[in-house]
Design an enzyme around this catalytic site. Structure first.
Site, PDB file in Angstrom:
ATOM      1  N   CYS A 116      49.557  -5.304  59.565  1.00 20.89           N
ATOM      2  CA  CYS A 116      50.528  -6.330  60.129  1.00 20.89           C
ATOM      3  C   CYS A 116      51.832  -6.212  58.924  1.00 20.89           C
ATOM      4  CB  CYS A 116      49.991  -7.499  60.144  1.00 20.89           C
ATOM      5  SG  CYS A 116      48.936  -7.770  61.516  1.00 20.89           S
ATOM      6  N   HIS A 256      56.044 -12.884  59.920  1.00 23.66           N
ATOM      7  CA  HIS A 256      55.068 -12.185  60.725  1.00 23.66           C
ATOM      8  C   HIS A 256      54.730 -13.132  61.772  1.00 23.66           C
ATOM      9  CE1 HIS A 256      52.204  -9.625  62.034  1.00 23.66           C
ATOM     10  NE2 HIS A 256      51.164 -10.339  61.506  1.00 23.66           N
ATOM     11  N   ASN A 286      50.397 -11.797  68.521  1.00 20.01           N
ATOM     12  CA  ASN A 286      50.499 -10.784  67.194  1.00 20.01           C
ATOM     13  C   ASN A 286      50.510  -9.610  67.667  1.00 20.01           C
ATOM     14  OD1 ASN A 286      50.210  -9.362  64.858  1.00 20.01           O
ATOM     15  ND2 ASN A 286      48.642 -10.523  63.811  1.00 20.01           N
TER      16      ASN A 286
HETATM   17  N1  COA Z   1      38.221 -20.268  72.103  1.00 22.37           N
HETATM   18  C1  COA Z   1      37.627 -21.342  71.742  1.00 22.37           C
HETATM   19  N2  COA Z   1      37.037 -21.638  70.797  1.00 22.37           N
HETATM   20  C2  COA Z   1      36.849 -20.738  69.765  1.00 22.37           C
HETATM   21  C3  COA Z   1      37.589 -19.428  69.847  1.00 22.37           C
HETATM   22  C4  COA Z   1      38.225 -19.238  70.979  1.00 22.37           C
HETATM   23  N3  COA Z   1      39.043 -18.124  71.074  1.00 22.37           N
HETATM   24  N4  COA Z   1      37.289 -18.865  68.729  1.00 22.37           N
HETATM   25  C5  COA Z   1      36.404 -19.806  67.999  1.00 22.37           C
HETATM   26  N5  COA Z   1      36.211 -20.836  68.479  1.00 22.37           N
HETATM   27  C6  COA Z   1      35.599 -21.930  68.299  1.00 22.37           C
HETATM   28  C7  COA Z   1      34.487 -21.540  66.982  1.00 22.37           C
HETATM   29  O1  COA Z   1      33.253 -21.019  67.437  1.00 22.37           O
HETATM   30  C8  COA Z   1      34.138 -22.690  66.297  1.00 22.37           C
HETATM   31  O2  COA Z   1      33.459 -23.630  67.088  1.00 22.37           O
HETATM   32  P1  COA Z   1      32.466 -24.538  66.017  1.00 22.37           P
HETATM   33  O3  COA Z   1      33.177 -25.280  65.249  1.00 22.37           O
HETATM   34  O4  COA Z   1      31.558 -25.171  67.039  1.00 22.37           O
HETATM   35  O5  COA Z   1      31.601 -23.558  65.226  1.00 22.37           O
HETATM   36  C9  COA Z   1      35.825 -23.353  66.403  1.00 22.37           C
HETATM   37  O6  COA Z   1      36.135 -22.971  67.569  1.00 22.37           O
HETATM   38  C10 COA Z   1      36.682 -23.224  65.007  1.00 22.37           C
HETATM   39  O7  COA Z   1      36.342 -21.797  64.822  1.00 22.37           O
HETATM   40  P2  COA Z   1      37.136 -21.135  63.558  1.00 22.37           P
HETATM   41  O8  COA Z   1      36.832 -19.590  63.400  1.00 22.37           O
HETATM   42  O9  COA Z   1      37.026 -22.012  62.428  1.00 22.37           O
HETATM   43  O10 COA Z   1      38.705 -21.524  64.208  1.00 22.37           O
HETATM   44  P3  COA Z   1      39.977 -21.311  63.214  1.00 22.37           P
HETATM   45  O11 COA Z   1      40.664 -22.886  63.060  1.00 22.37           O
HETATM   46  O12 COA Z   1      39.688 -20.536  61.814  1.00 22.37           O
HETATM   47  O13 COA Z   1      40.775 -20.367  64.293  1.00 22.37           O
HETATM   48  C11 COA Z   1      41.678 -18.180  64.181  1.00 22.37           C
HETATM   49  C12 COA Z   1      40.428 -18.846  64.338  1.00 22.37           C
HETATM   50  C13 COA Z   1      41.280 -16.790  64.572  1.00 22.37           C
HETATM   51  C14 COA Z   1      42.691 -18.472  65.162  1.00 22.37           C
HETATM   52  C15 COA Z   1      42.196 -18.489  62.932  1.00 22.37           C
HETATM   53  O14 COA Z   1      41.080 -18.233  61.777  1.00 22.37           O
HETATM   54  C16 COA Z   1      43.196 -17.555  62.321  1.00 22.37           C
HETATM   55  O15 COA Z   1      44.413 -17.398  62.974  1.00 22.37           O
HETATM   56  N6  COA Z   1      42.972 -16.542  61.369  1.00 22.37           N
HETATM   57  C17 COA Z   1      43.956 -15.271  60.864  1.00 22.37           C
HETATM   58  C18 COA Z   1      44.176 -14.563  62.017  1.00 22.37           C
HETATM   59  C19 COA Z   1      45.261 -13.699  61.500  1.00 22.37           C
HETATM   60  O16 COA Z   1      46.438 -14.032  60.950  1.00 22.37           O
HETATM   61  N7  COA Z   1      45.031 -12.215  61.683  1.00 22.37           N
HETATM   62  C20 COA Z   1      45.956 -11.517  61.572  1.00 22.37           C
HETATM   63  C21 COA Z   1      46.297 -11.269  60.120  1.00 22.37           C
HETATM   64  S1  COA Z   1      47.798 -10.461  60.025  1.00 22.37           S
END
Ligand code: COA
Length: 333
Positions: A116, A256, A286
């Site tokens: 990215c 980004h 993204n």
């Molecule tokens: N839809 C619904 N629920 C979801 C889900 C989805 N797509 N993905 C995860 N969940 C659930 C999980 O199972 C978890 O449930 P629980 O609390 O019962 O265990 C809850 O939602 C929270 O999950 P979590 O992984 O902690 O969510 P988060 O707040 O970290 O958000 C992302 C997930 C991926 C959006 C976030 O971590 C993120 O943006 N990470 C960085 C990604 C990024 O920038 N990537 C590219 C780098 S360049």
């Protein structure tokens, strides 16, 4: 430092037509619109549906858009750089095909891979060639067909990524506008958290790796978020301070587009109001190497000569950084 300044002199972009909305994703994996919007800010992403088209198609369309809108003669381009993590093929350079297809017949070309941060790091490469005086016109393209490496049964990744491409031309500038400063960093710890396990030299593809779905992107979102949110804000703050600037001196943050919460945290760190932050994550998700040039295309008519832009990115590896650049032209509408 040389006294040649390298500036962006033209912009182009392309996004495929098909819109993968949150409503459609709800029918594919266990997720919902409200969760996706509140956790990421994404409403829809564009997907290149044609099975016979790869990243080069996206890159070529973006380059053609730039060539058309700026009346550029492609035979005058010296170098074509394509930042991508989804090349058409693992061996043949995607940029060579792109350069030939757009008529850049006198250019050399190569691909650049920093996930990215690919486009941001490419800006460093492109401006260095111009500042050295060795080349006069460098076309930098950021393009990714993320849908080719995403598992649409994995809700941790399929809600985030989309396809797209953007291109900018770098040339020397006699009015002292252009590239000012950069902070670029990396940390190999990132490959534990964001990766494709198979298909490289460490684990060549096999029936087994395909059965295990190891040819798709794996992401430990929580850990990636933790690093991204602090690292992107850190470098943005550092580049602003190091250049003795305040929030009033910055006209635009060009971040980004990985997650709206990461963008907001970065803007908050340098005390920038919403209206100075470029954003289009709701429309494209993204797009990896394409997010920054897609933003520039979208905001091009609002940019004024002399505007100070702070770019910031974070990506797989990990790779991250920030670039300070002054805008060099007013776009006629
Ligand atoms: N839809 C619904 N629920 C979801 C889900 C989805 N797509 N993905 C995860 N969940 C659930 C999980 O199972 C978890 O449930 P629980 O609390 O019962 O265990 C809850 O939602 C929270 O999950 P979590 O992984 O902690 O969510 P988060 O707040 O970290 O958000 C992302 C997930 C991926 C959006 C976030 O971590 C993120 O943006 N990470 C960085 C990604 C990024 O920038 N990537 C590219 C780098 S360049």
């Amino acid at each position: 430092m040389s006294n040649i300044k390298a500036a962006i002199t033209a912009v182009g972009a392309f996004a495929p037509e098909y819109r993968l909305t949150n409503a459609i994703l709800e029918t594919m994996v266990d997720t919902n619109d409200e969760w996706i919007i509140s956790r990421t800010g994404i409403k829809e992403r564009r997907i290149l549906k044609d099975a016979d088209k790869g990243t080069s198609y996206l890159a070529i369309q973006a380059a053609k858009d730039l060539i058309k809108s700026s009346n550029l003669d492609p035979s005058t381009i010296d170098l074509v750089l394509v930042a991508t993590i989804t090349p058409d093929m693992p061996v043949a350079s995607t940029s060579a095909f792109v350069a030939s297809e757009i008529g850049a017949v006198n250019a050399f070309s190569y691909d650049l891979m920093a996930a990215c941060s690919g486009f941001l790091f490419g800006m460093s490469t492109a401006t260095s060639y111009i500042e050295s005086g060795r080349y006069k016109k460098v076309l930098l393209i950021g393009a990714d067909k993320m849908s080719s490496i995403i598992n649409y049964e994995d809700r941790a990744t399929c809600i985030i990524f989309g396809d797209g491409a953007g291109a900018v031309l770098f040339e020397s500038n006699s009015e002292d506008y252009g590239f000012e400063d950069e902070i670029l960093l990396s940390d190999g710890i990132g490959r534990n958290f964001l990766k494709i396990d198979a298909g490289g030299s460490l684990l060549p593809s096999s029936h087994e790796t395909v059965d295990n779905k190891q040819h798709y992107v794996f992401q430990d979102g929580k850990n990636v978020f933790k690093y991204a949110v602090s690292k992107m804000a850190d470098v943005t703050e550092q580049i602003v301070k190091r250049n003795n600037l305040t929030n009033e001196d910055i006209d635009w943050l060009v971040p980004h587009q990985a997650n709206k919460r990461i963008i907001d945290a970065t803007a908050r760190r340098v005390d920038l109001p919403e209206e100075k932050v470029m954003i289009n994550i709701h429309k494209y998700g993204n797009t990896t190497s394409a997010t920054l040039p897609l933003l520039l295309k979208e905001y091009e008519t609002q940019l004024k000569k002399g505007d100070r832009l702070v770019f910031a990115a974070f990506g797989g590896g990990f790779t991250w950084g920030s670039i300070l650049l002054t805008w060099a032209y007013d776009k006629q509408t």
